[in-house]
Design an enzyme around this catalytic site. Structure first.
Site, PDB file in Angstrom:
ATOM      1  N   GLN A  40       0.824  -1.207   0.000  1.00  0.00           N
ATOM      2  CA  GLN A  40       0.000   0.000   0.000  1.00  0.00           C
ATOM      3  C   GLN A  40       0.861   1.260   0.000  1.00  0.00           C
ATOM      4  O   GLN A  40       0.346   2.358  -0.113  1.00  0.00           O
ATOM      5  CB  GLN A  40      -0.913   0.008   1.240  1.00  0.00           C
ATOM      6  CG  GLN A  40      -1.870  -1.160   1.289  1.00  0.00           C
ATOM      7  CD  GLN A  40      -2.693  -1.228   2.568  1.00  0.00           C
ATOM      8  OE1 GLN A  40      -2.887  -2.300   3.117  1.00  0.00           O
ATOM      9  NE2 GLN A  40      -3.184  -0.098   3.061  1.00  0.00           N
ATOM     10  N   ARG A 100      -8.165  -1.115   8.397  1.00  0.00           N
ATOM     11  CA  ARG A 100      -9.230  -0.225   7.924  1.00  0.00           C
ATOM     12  C   ARG A 100      -9.541   0.824   8.970  1.00  0.00           C
ATOM     13  O   ARG A 100     -10.691   0.990   9.400  1.00  0.00           O
ATOM     14  CB  ARG A 100     -10.484  -1.030   7.578  1.00  0.00           C
ATOM     15  CG  ARG A 100     -11.322  -0.261   6.573  1.00  0.00           C
ATOM     16  CD  ARG A 100     -12.332  -1.064   5.859  1.00  0.00           C
ATOM     17  NE  ARG A 100     -12.971  -0.187   4.882  1.00  0.00           N
ATOM     18  CZ  ARG A 100     -13.656  -0.599   3.843  1.00  0.00           C
ATOM     19  NH1 ARG A 100     -13.818  -1.858   3.619  1.00  0.00           N
ATOM     20  NH2 ARG A 100     -14.197   0.271   3.009  1.00  0.00           N
ATOM     21  N   CYS A 101      -8.494   1.500   9.401  1.00  0.00           N
ATOM     22  CA  CYS A 101      -8.651   2.409  10.516  1.00  0.00           C
ATOM     23  C   CYS A 101      -7.459   3.325  10.558  1.00  0.00           C
ATOM     24  O   CYS A 101      -6.372   2.981  10.127  1.00  0.00           O
ATOM     25  CB  CYS A 101      -8.783   1.574  11.785  1.00  0.00           C
ATOM     26  SG  CYS A 101      -7.777   1.986  13.181  1.00  0.00           S
ATOM     27  N   GLU A 140     -12.805   4.495   5.990  1.00  0.00           N
ATOM     28  CA  GLU A 140     -12.786   3.648   7.178  1.00  0.00           C
ATOM     29  C   GLU A 140     -13.831   3.988   8.221  1.00  0.00           C
ATOM     30  O   GLU A 140     -14.009   3.248   9.182  1.00  0.00           O
ATOM     31  CB  GLU A 140     -11.386   3.733   7.796  1.00  0.00           C
ATOM     32  CG  GLU A 140     -10.340   3.297   6.802  1.00  0.00           C
ATOM     33  CD  GLU A 140      -8.947   3.793   7.106  1.00  0.00           C
ATOM     34  OE1 GLU A 140      -7.995   3.149   6.692  1.00  0.00           O
ATOM     35  OE2 GLU A 140      -8.806   4.833   7.751  1.00  0.00           O
TER      36      GLU A 140
END
Ligand code: FES
Ligand code: FES
Lengths: 801, 174
Positions: A229, A376-377, A746
Site C-alpha cells: 500500500q 481499515r482504521c 474507514e
C-alpha cells in the site's frame, strides 16, 4: 474553492465527470474482463518460485535445521535458513516502529507461523515439497498468549534477542492531564466504568501478500513487484535494509486485491524473495498462501481497554480515564506514526465536549504474530471509538438516561469549532446533532422503542444501538506525523499533453478505492478537462512522485489535496497562456469551468485545451514551454469526518443468535467527489464492522496455536449473513482541505462495531450483563442470557480436550 | 501444446509423472501435459495464461477461483486439472462476446459491484450459473446463491444489485 461565476459557456461539471459525479469506474473495464494485473499475474522470463517453511510452535528454541533432503529434490535452486541470512546480516530487519523483526528465525521461534526457512525452486509445487523435506529440531518453551501472562513476574522473556529488555513490556505511553482528571473524578456525582477486549482481527484482503523480485546483475537494478500500500516507504526500507542504492530500486505495486492495512508492513517474504533473486540472478516469485497470510501478517486490534467516566447528575461528562494494554505479538510491527505508540487512540471522545481526560497505554510482547496495523482504521482509532461508544452507552444506562439524549447533551456544538478535544486534538467542523437526528428519524427511534416494549411483553428481546464518532483522518501534518522519520505528506504530478489529454500520478496507491476514477474527477473539477481525458497512474516508484501511500483514509485528505494543488498550478500557467492567446493582460482574464475569457467581453475566450496546445506550439516569449506541475501537500491539520450508525437487533433467547433488523448509517465525510464510490466504501466498511461484531476474530489456545488460520475457522461474512445497509448523508465541508473533502474509507468500520454491540447489550438490559466481548458469537450471548454475567473473549480459548 | 510453467523448460523434473489433458477452455480446445496433482486453477493461470481466475484461499472457501465446468460452478482450486480432461471450462475471459460485454459484466460495472476486483471473476461466474438455473431470483436467492463467494470490499449490496440488474437484462426487461 474555485470561483466559478455561472455563465452560459461553463461546462456542466457532472457531464465532464467532475466533483459530485457518480462516474462509473474506469478500472472496472479491466477487472470485469479478468484483465486486472495483480502480483501473481506477473510472469518474468526464467522466474523461480519461493515457498516459506513456518514454525508449528509458538515459542521454541531452534536446536538444528537439516535442509539436506530439500536440496536433493530435483528443481530446487536454493534453500535459505536464518543462519545463511545472518551471514549476510539479513536475519533481522527493522520494523516501521523502531523495533526489529526476524526475517528467518535464528535463535528461536517466537510465534506459530514464524518464517524458519524458504525454498526457491522451478515451480511452487516443488518448492512446497522441499519445505516439507526440511527437518527442524525444536525445544519447546513456555508460551504467552495475553498481556496478563506476559506481565507475570516469572514470565519467560520473549525478546531475549534485545539488549535492555528485562521484561515483556514493549512500551509505556501516556497522554492527557492526570491532575485535572483526578479532580474531575473527585467532583463527580456518578462514576461509570467499563472494561473490554477488542479482539485480534485480521484484515484478510482477498488477495494475500506476494512479491516478484528481479535483480539484474548487469545493471545493478532491483525491481520488485509487490503487494504494498506504500511503495515509496518500501523503497526507502529496502535501501536501508538491503543497502542498495535507492535510485536502483524500483518498487511496483500492481493492482492490489484489497489491502485494509494488511499490506503496509514490510514482511520477511518480500525480503527473502529479494535476496533469493540476488543470489540466483533470476526473478523470484513468492505468493503467500492464505494460512501464511492469516497467521503471520499484520493483524489489527488485540487491545484490552478499561476506563471510567466522571459524570454530573444532569448527564454532563466531566472527565475520562483510560488504560490500555495492547498485545503486539512477538515483534513491535505496528505501522503507527512514530510519536504515537498506541496510534491515535487518544482521539477517543473527540466528538464530545469533555473538559479533561487522561490515558495510559502499555504494549506487551506475546508469542503471537506481530502486527497492530491500522486495519481499515486511522491508527487504533477503531479501538478508540469502540471504547468511547461502549463507555457512553454504559454511562447513559448508569444515569438512567436515554442514550440519544445523553449523546446530544454532550456533543460538541456546531458553533463550537475549532474545538480542542480532551486529549489535545483540534477538530474543525461538524454537525453532530444533525447527523444523529437524521439517523434517529430514519430508524424511527420513538417507534422502535415502542415496538421493543411491546415485544418484551411476549418475551422477545429487541435492542437498539447507537454509535457516533468523529475520527482523525489524513495523517498528517509534518509537525506531528512521520513514519521512520519520513513526514507524512503526499504528492501529485500532473502533465497536460498538447491535445488537452493528461496523465496524473500520485504517491498514493489504490487497492480498490477507485483512485483512477476519482482522482481524474478532481482534475476535471479544477481544470474543466473531461475526466475521461485523464489517465491516473500510481504505484511505480520509478514514475510516481514520492508519497506515503494509501492507508488510514489519507488518500483524499492528503494526495487528493495535492492533486487539487497541482491542478491549480497548471491552471495558473494556463491563465498566462490564455492571456497571451486572447491578447489581454492576465488580470483581465476570468475563469469558468473549462474556459478562460476576457472579463469585459465574455464571448472572447479560449478553452483549457487551446491553452494546452499553446503550451507546446505558441507560448509567449519568456514563458517556459509545456504544461505540467507537481505538488507536495503537507496538510495543516487532520480532517474529521463524522458518522452516526444505528442498529436494531433481535436476539433469540433460546439460541443466543441475533439478527440485524435494520441498520442506518449517516456519514458526513465533507464534500463527496464520487458519491457512488463513497457509498461503496461505506457499505464495505459496515460489512467489516458487522464481521468484527458478529464472527471475525483470531484467537489462540494456551499453546499459542492460532485459531483462525484459514477461512473455515476465521469466519468472514458472506452475502447471506450480511445485512442490508441504509445510507444517509450530511455534508459539512472541511474548512482547510482544498476541495472540502474529509476522507471516508474507514469511518464505517471504525464507528460501526459499537452500534451492533450496543444494540445487543440494549436487548440484554435487565439481564445483569454489562459487557460481552466481540465477536458476539451465539454461545457468548447465550451464556450472558442464561448465566447473567459478563463474557470475556480474551485468549487463551478453552479447547476441547 | 502448452506446457505448464513453460518459461522454465525443466519444470517437469525427471521422474515426475505427466498426463496429457485436453480441455475446452472458453470454446477453444487446449492441450497440456500436467502433473496429476496440478490444480485446475493453476493450469488455467500459469499454463493457459488466463489470469482472470484468482486464488484467495487454501480451503475452498473464498470462491475467487470459481469457473464453470460444463456450465456448473466449480472452485477450480479444488479440482485437479486431470479431472477437467475432456470437459468444457468457462473462465471470466470467456464471458464477453466479440463486441459486447456479458450483462453480468455490465451490471457489475453499472452498479459498482466491485472495488479491488479480486473476487469479481468468481462472483460473476457463480452468478452466471445461478441465473442459468433461476433467471428471476429474489434478493434473498441471490444472496444465498452467492454465499460460496467472499468479497472483502463491497459489502455485497451492490453485487446483489448487479446480479439482479443483469438478470433483468437477460430476461429482456431492460
Ligand atoms: S481459491 Fe478460495 S475457493 Fe478456490
Ligand atoms: S471487490 Fe475486492 S474482494 Fe470483492
Amino acid at each position: 474553492m474555485t470561483v466559478t461565476e455561472p455563465t452560459s459557456r461553463a461546462l456542466d461539471e457532472i457531464k465532464i465527470g467532475g466533483m459530485g459525479a457518480s462516474r462509473k469506474r474506469v478500472e472496472d473495464n479491466r477487472f470485469i474482463r479478468g484483465r486486472g494485473h495483480y502480483v501473481d499475474d506477473v510472469v518474468l522470463p526464467g522466474m523461480l518460485h519461493m515457498e516459506i517453511l513456518r514454525s508449528p510452535l509458538a515459542h521454541a528454541r531452534i536446536k538444528s535445521i537439516d535442509a539436506s533432503a530439500a536440496w536433493d529434490i530435483p528443481g530446487v535452486r536454493l534453500v535459505l535458513t536464518g543462519e545463511m541470512m545472518a551471514t549476510r546480516n539479513l536475519a533481522w530487519m527493522p520494523t516501521l516502529s523502531y523495533d526489529t523483526q526476524a526475517v528467518l528465525a535464528t535463535d528461536k521461534v517466537r510465534f506459530q507461523g514464524q518464517e524458519v526457512a524458504c525454498v526457491i525452486a522451478d515451480d511452487p509445487y516443488i518448492a512446497k515439497d522441499a519445505c516439507e523435506a526440511i527437518v527442524v529440531d525444536y525445544e519447546p518453551l513456555p508460551v504467552i498468549v495475553n498481556p496478563t501472562q506476559a506481565l507475570a513476574p516469572d514470565a519467560p522473556i520473549i525478546r531475549d534477542d534485545k539488549q535492555n529488555q528485562p521484561d515483556n513490556v514493549c512500551f509505556n505511553w501516556e497522554v492527557g492531564d492526570r491532575d485535572r482528571t483526578d479532580q474531575a473524578f473527585a467532583d463527580a456525582d456518578v462514576v461509570s466504568k467499563i472494561q473490554l477486549h477488542y479482539p485480534r482481527s485480521h484484515p484478510s484482503p482477498l488477495e494475500t501478500c506476494g512479491s516478484v523480485a528481479d535483480f539484474d546483475r548487469a545493471t545493478g537494478k532491483l525491481t520488485v513487484y509487490m503487494t504494498t500500500q506504500a511503495p515509496h516507504i518500501v523503497r526507502a526500507a529496502v535501501a536501508l535494509i538491503a543497502e542498495l542504492p535507492e535510485h536502483l530500486i524500483r518498487i511496483v505495486s500492481p493492482d492490489l486485491g484489497g489491502g485494509f492495512g494488511n499490506k503496509v508492513p514490510v514482511y520477511p517474504g518480500y525480503v527473502m524473495s529479494i535476496l533469493a533473486s540476488i543470489l540466483t540472478e533470476r526473478p523470484v516469485k513468492w505468493i503467500e498462501d492464505r494460512t501464511g497470510n492469516l497467521i503471520s501478517t499484520g493483524f489489527g486490534r488485540d487491545v484490552y481497554l478499561e476506563g471510567e467516566m466522571a459524570l454530573r447528575k444532569d448527564g454532563r461528562i466531566l472527565g475520562i480515564r483510560m488504560h490500555t494494554d495492547s498485545d503486539h505479538g512477538a515483534f513491535f510491527g505496528d505501522a503507527q506514526p512514530s510519536k504515537f505508540k498506541i496510534g491515535l487512540l487518544h482521539s477517543a471522545f473527540a466528538c464530545y465536549d469533555i473538559p479533561t481526560a487522561h490515558l495510559t497505554a502499555r504494549g506487551v510482547y506475546t508469542n503471537k504474530a506481530p502486527g497492530g496495523v491500522a486495519y481499515r482504521c486511522s491508527f487504533r482509532v477503531t479501538e478508540a471509538m469502540f471504547f468511547q461508544e461502549r463507555m457512553v452507552q454504559a454511562a447513559a444506562d448508569d444515569l438512567g438516561m436515554d442514550q440519544a439524549e445523553f449523546r446530544r447533551i454532550n456533543f460538541v456544538r456546531d458553533d463550537d469549532f475549532p474545538h480542542r478535544t480532551p486529549f489535545g486534538f483540534l477538530t474543525d467542523s461538524g454537525q453532530y446533532e444533525k447527523c444523529l437526528q437524521v439517523g434517529l428519524d430514519a430508524i424511527d427511534y420513538p417507534g422502535f422503542l415502542k415496538e421493543k416494549e411491546e415485544a418484551a411483553k411476549n418475551g422477545r428481546l429487541l435492542g437498539i444501538g447507537i454509535s457516533c464518532m468523529t475520527e482523525p483522518l489524513g495523517a498528517g501534518n509534518s509537525r506531528e506525523y512521520d513514519i521512520l522519520g519520513i513526514k507524512m505528506f503526499d504528492s501529485a504530478e500532473l502533465r497536460v499533453h498538447m491535445t488537452g489529454k493528461a496523465i496524473l500520478r500520485t504517491g498514493a496507491k489504490t487497492q480498490g478505492q477507485g483512485h483512477e476514477t476519482t482522482w481524474a474527477q478532481i482534475v476535471a473539477h479544477e481544470l474543466g478537462l473531461p475526466a475521461d481525458d485523464i489517465v491516473v497512474e500510481e504505484g511505480d516508484t520509478d514514475t510516481a512522485p514520492f508519497g506515503m501511500g494509501t492507508y488510514a483514509s489519507r488518500s483524499t485528505p492528503v494526495a487528493g489535496a495535492a492533486i487539487a494543488m497541482a491542478a491549480r498550478k497548471v491552471k495558473a500557467k494556463a491563465r498566462k497562456l490564455a492571456a497571451h492567446l486572447l491578447e489581454v493582460s492576465e488580470e483581465d482574464v476570468e475563469w469558468e469551468l473549462g474556459r478562460f475569457y476576457v472579463r469585459s467581453a465574455p464571448d472572447r475566450g479560449v478553452t483549457i485545451q487551446e491553452c494546452a496546445m499553446a503550451a507546446y506550439s505558441n507560448m509567449p516569449d519568456g514563458l517556459e514551454p509545456g504544461l505540467e506541475a507537481n505538488a507536495y501537500y503537507d496538510p495543516p491539520n487532520l480532517t474529521w469526518p463524522f458518522g452516526c450508525y444505528i442498529a436494531t437487533v433481535e436476539i433469540d433467547p433460546v439460541t443466543g443468535v441475533w439478527d440485524v433488523l435494520r441498520f442506518v448509517a449517516v456519514d458526513d465525510c465533507g464534500v463527496r467527489i464520487n458519491p457512488m464510490i463513497v457509498e461503496g466504501q461505506i457499505m464495505g466498511g459496515l460489512t467489516e464492522a458487522y464481521a468484527m461484531a458478529s464472527m471475525q476474530f483470531i484467537t489462540f489456545d494456551e499453546e499459542g496455536n492460532c485459531i483462525g488460520s484459514n477461512f473455515m475457522d476465521y469466519l468472514l461474512p458472506t452475502a447471506w449473513e450480511t445485512p442490508g445497509w441504509e445510507l444517509h448523508e450530511v455534508v459539512t465541508p472541511c474548512p482547510h482541505h482544498p476541495i472540502g473533502a474529509k476522507g471516508v474509507g474507514e469511518c464505517a468500520t471504525v464507528g460501526g462495531p459499537a452500534a451492533f454491540v450496543n444494540a445487543v447489550m440494549d436487548a440484554l438490559k435487565g439481564h445483569g450483563v454489562r459487557n460481552v466481548d466481540m465477536p458476539l458469537l451465539p454461545d457468548r450471548v447465550y451464556e450472558a442470557i442464561t448465566e447473567r454475567h459478563d463474557v470475556s473473549g480474551a485468549p487463551p480459548i478453552r479447547t476441547d480436550r | 501444446m502448452t506446457s505448464l510453467f513453460e518459461e522454465i523448460p525443466q519444470a517437469a523434473a525427471e521422474g515426475v509423472p505427466v498426463r496429457r489433458v485436453t480441455i475446452s477452455v472458453n470454446g477453444q480446445p487446449r492441450t497440456a501435459d500436467v502433473e496429476p496433482r496440478l490444480l485446475l486453477a493453476h493450469l488455467l493461470r500459469q499454463g493457459f495464461k488466463l489470469t482472470g481466475t484468482h486464488t484467495g484461499c487454501d480451503t475452498t472457501n473464498c470462491g475467487a477461483c470459481t469457473v464453470l465446468v460444463d456450465d456448473l460452478p466449480v472452485k477450480s482450486c479444488t479440482m485437479l486439472a486431470v479431472q477437467a480432461d475432456g470437459h468444457e471450462v468457462t473462465t471470466v475471459e470467456g464471458l464477453a462476446g466479440p463486441s459486447s460485454l456479458h450483462p453480468l459484466q455490465e451490471g457489475f460495472k453499472d452498479e459498482h459491484g466491485l472495488q479491488c476486483g479480486f473476487c469479481t471473476p468468481g462472483m460473476m461466474l457463480a452468478a452466471k450459473a445461478l441465473l442459468a438455473e433461476n433467471p428471476d431470483p429474489t434478493e434473498d436467492e441471490v444472496r444465498f446463491g452467492l454465499s460460496g463467494n467472499l468479497c472483502r470490499c463491497t459489502g455485497y449490496q451492490n453485487i446483489v444489485k448487479a446480479v439482479l440488474a443483469a438478470a433483468a437484462t437477460m430476461r429482456g426487461e431492460a
